[in-house]
Every structure is written in structure tokens, then in C-alpha cells.
Design a protein around this motif. Structure first.
Motif, PDB file in Angstrom:
ATOM      1  N   LEU A 215       0.826  -1.213   0.000  1.00  0.00           N
ATOM      2  CA  LEU A 215       0.000   0.000   0.000  1.00  0.00           C
ATOM      3  C   LEU A 215       0.859   1.262   0.000  1.00  0.00           C
ATOM      4  O   LEU A 215       0.550   2.226  -0.707  1.00  0.00           O
ATOM      5  CB  LEU A 215      -0.930   0.000   1.209  1.00  0.00           C
ATOM      6  CG  LEU A 215      -2.180  -0.863   1.081  1.00  0.00           C
ATOM      7  CD1 LEU A 215      -2.835  -1.040   2.444  1.00  0.00           C
ATOM      8  CD2 LEU A 215      -3.151  -0.268   0.085  1.00  0.00           C
TER       9      LEU A 215
ATOM     10  N   TYR B 183      -8.500  -8.425   4.841  1.00  0.00           N
ATOM     11  CA  TYR B 183      -8.747  -7.271   3.969  1.00  0.00           C
ATOM     12  C   TYR B 183      -9.787  -6.351   4.595  1.00  0.00           C
ATOM     13  O   TYR B 183      -9.611  -5.130   4.613  1.00  0.00           O
ATOM     14  CB  TYR B 183      -9.198  -7.717   2.576  1.00  0.00           C
ATOM     15  CG  TYR B 183      -8.207  -8.640   1.898  1.00  0.00           C
ATOM     16  CD1 TYR B 183      -6.836  -8.404   1.963  1.00  0.00           C
ATOM     17  CD2 TYR B 183      -8.639  -9.761   1.197  1.00  0.00           C
ATOM     18  CE1 TYR B 183      -5.933  -9.266   1.359  1.00  0.00           C
ATOM     19  CE2 TYR B 183      -7.739 -10.616   0.584  1.00  0.00           C
ATOM     20  CZ  TYR B 183      -6.387 -10.362   0.673  1.00  0.00           C
ATOM     21  OH  TYR B 183      -5.499 -11.208   0.069  1.00  0.00           O
TER      22      TYR B 183
ATOM     23  N   TRP C 144     -10.208  -2.461   3.464  1.00  0.00           N
ATOM     24  CA  TRP C 144     -10.507  -2.654   2.053  1.00  0.00           C
ATOM     25  C   TRP C 144     -12.025  -2.722   1.885  1.00  0.00           C
ATOM     26  O   TRP C 144     -12.734  -3.214   2.765  1.00  0.00           O
ATOM     27  CB  TRP C 144      -9.853  -3.940   1.540  1.00  0.00           C
ATOM     28  CG  TRP C 144      -8.359  -3.826   1.413  1.00  0.00           C
ATOM     29  CD1 TRP C 144      -7.471  -3.598   2.422  1.00  0.00           C
ATOM     30  CD2 TRP C 144      -7.599  -3.919   0.221  1.00  0.00           C
ATOM     31  NE1 TRP C 144      -6.195  -3.561   1.925  1.00  0.00           N
ATOM     32  CE2 TRP C 144      -6.240  -3.754   0.576  1.00  0.00           C
ATOM     33  CE3 TRP C 144      -7.924  -4.145  -1.114  1.00  0.00           C
ATOM     34  CZ2 TRP C 144      -5.217  -3.793  -0.362  1.00  0.00           C
ATOM     35  CZ3 TRP C 144      -6.905  -4.196  -2.047  1.00  0.00           C
ATOM     36  CH2 TRP C 144      -5.559  -4.009  -1.669  1.00  0.00           C
ATOM     37  N   THR C 145     -12.527  -2.239   0.736  1.00  0.00           N
ATOM     38  CA  THR C 145     -13.959  -2.164   0.471  1.00  0.00           C
ATOM     39  C   THR C 145     -14.344  -3.138  -0.640  1.00  0.00           C
ATOM     40  O   THR C 145     -13.694  -3.157  -1.692  1.00  0.00           O
ATOM     41  CB  THR C 145     -14.341  -0.730   0.026  1.00  0.00           C
ATOM     42  OG1 THR C 145     -13.944   0.179   1.043  1.00  0.00           O
ATOM     43  CG2 THR C 145     -15.836  -0.609  -0.227  1.00  0.00           C
TER      44      THR C 145
ATOM     45  N   PHE D 257     -12.141  -6.432  -4.122  1.00  0.00           N
ATOM     46  CA  PHE D 257     -11.940  -5.380  -3.142  1.00  0.00           C
ATOM     47  C   PHE D 257     -11.073  -4.276  -3.729  1.00  0.00           C
ATOM     48  O   PHE D 257     -10.249  -4.514  -4.607  1.00  0.00           O
ATOM     49  CB  PHE D 257     -11.193  -5.923  -1.910  1.00  0.00           C
ATOM     50  CG  PHE D 257     -12.019  -6.767  -0.990  1.00  0.00           C
ATOM     51  CD1 PHE D 257     -12.756  -6.193   0.046  1.00  0.00           C
ATOM     52  CD2 PHE D 257     -12.030  -8.152  -1.117  1.00  0.00           C
ATOM     53  CE1 PHE D 257     -13.492  -6.978   0.909  1.00  0.00           C
ATOM     54  CE2 PHE D 257     -12.762  -8.942  -0.247  1.00  0.00           C
ATOM     55  CZ  PHE D 257     -13.500  -8.352   0.762  1.00  0.00           C
TER      56      PHE D 257
ATOM     57  N   ALA E  98      -8.475  -1.067  -2.219  1.00  0.00           N
ATOM     58  CA  ALA E  98      -7.756  -0.610  -1.032  1.00  0.00           C
ATOM     59  C   ALA E  98      -8.357   0.685  -0.501  1.00  0.00           C
ATOM     60  O   ALA E  98      -8.968   1.455  -1.262  1.00  0.00           O
ATOM     61  CB  ALA E  98      -6.289  -0.378  -1.376  1.00  0.00           C
TER      62      ALA E  98
END
Length: 170
Positions: A114, A139, A144-145, A165, A167
Motif C-alpha cells: 500500500l 482485507y 478494504w472495500t 476489493f 484498497a
């Protein structure tokens, strides 16, 4: 306390990373492809950056940031966000051997990836098989989405359900 290190991958790490990958596949069934040629799978031409995790000097984990190669997560994110391929990459090849997981190396490896992505103005995405519940929990815990669902193709016309996902924002 056992000493852990996360550092950039170098070519001399390939044998140790491949051995760790084979061990993770034996314990977890991850990855579903790449184990026949672990060194080739780890050292793909599409890797932009990679890191290894060490425990007591032994390579026990790995992660890569890769150019998108048709992953559903990359396509979904570009459609949802308007980002182009220059600003999207895939977090991939993340694995940590069972005995090293209590040291949070998966999280440390992801943080290294990241940080690199943020330095390069890149948003990371990933696909994770629904069977890999521990990875999904990691995650989610790291912010994370979920951006969608997909079907991952591998082997001889095999398919497995996956979650896509993105970030967290910098």
C-alpha cells in the motif's frame, strides 16, 4: 521474541519464496494455480514491485503489486471510479506460511504494498476466492472495500466464486 522483517523482494529470494508458496498451497489450497511452477508464478513479468516477509532469516511470506491482466476487480474499479490502467494495480501473490501468521506478516506485507502504491499514485484492487475466509477477514479489518463479486477461472475450465476489493484511500 522471534524477529520478523518485511523487505523488497530480490532475485535471490526466489527459491525461499517458492518453497513458502508450496507450503501454503499444501496447508490452505492457495493459490489454486501457479504451484506447478512456483518460481515462474512469483516472478511474473507483470510484477511492478514485490516484498518478502522473513522470520528468523527464513522467507515465510510474499506479496506483489502487478499490472492488471484482465482481473475483474481492476475492470470493476476502473468502471466505478473512472481511474485508468496507469493508476490501478493488483495486490497479488500474498501468502504467509501457517507458523508465521501469528506475527502479522500478512498485514505488514500489505502495508508495504500500500505504501508503494500511494507513492506511485496507484489504487490497489484484488480478487479473493470466497473459500479464503481468513484472507477476506484480513482485507476487511485493514479497511478494504468490497466492490463486487466475480468468478475466477483456473486450471481445466475450473471456476470459483471470488470477491473483489479496493484498497482504502490514502
Amino acid at each position: 521474541m522471534e524477529s520478523t522483517v518485511v523487505r523488497p523482494f530480490v532475485t535471490s529470494d526466489l527459491e525461499g519464496a517458492a518453497a513458502a508458496l508450496v507450503a501454503v498451497h499444501a496447508s490452505d489450497g492457495y493459490p489454486v494455480e501457479g504451484v506447478a511452477d512456483p518460481e515462474g508464478w512469483i516472478q511474473s513479468a507483470n510484477v511492478l514491485a514485490a516484498w518478502v516477509g522473513e522470520l528468523q532469516g527464513r522467507i515465510v511470506g510474499h506479496v506483489s503489486v502487478m499490472r492488471p491482466q484482465g482481473e475483474e476487480s481492476a475492470a470493476m474499479w476502473m468502471e466505478q471510479s473512472g481511474d485508468d490502467e496507469k493508476h490501478v494495480a493488483v495486490l497479488a501473490r500474498l501468502f504467509v506460511v501457517t507458523e508465521a501468521r501469528k506475527h502479522a506478516l500478512g498485514q505488514q506485507l500489505m502495508q508495504a504494498a500500500l505504501a508503494w502504491a500511494r507513492e506511485h499514485d496507484i489504487r490497489l484492487v484484488l480478487d479473493v476466492l470466497t473459500k479464503d475466509a481468513a484472507a477476506i477477514r484480513l482485507y476487511q479489518r485493514l479497511g478494504w472495500t468490497k466492490i463486487g463479486e466475480a468468478s475466477h477461472s483456473f486450471g481445466d475450465n475450473q471456476r470459483a466464486d471470488a470477491i473483489c476489493f479496493v484498497a482504502p484511500e490514502a
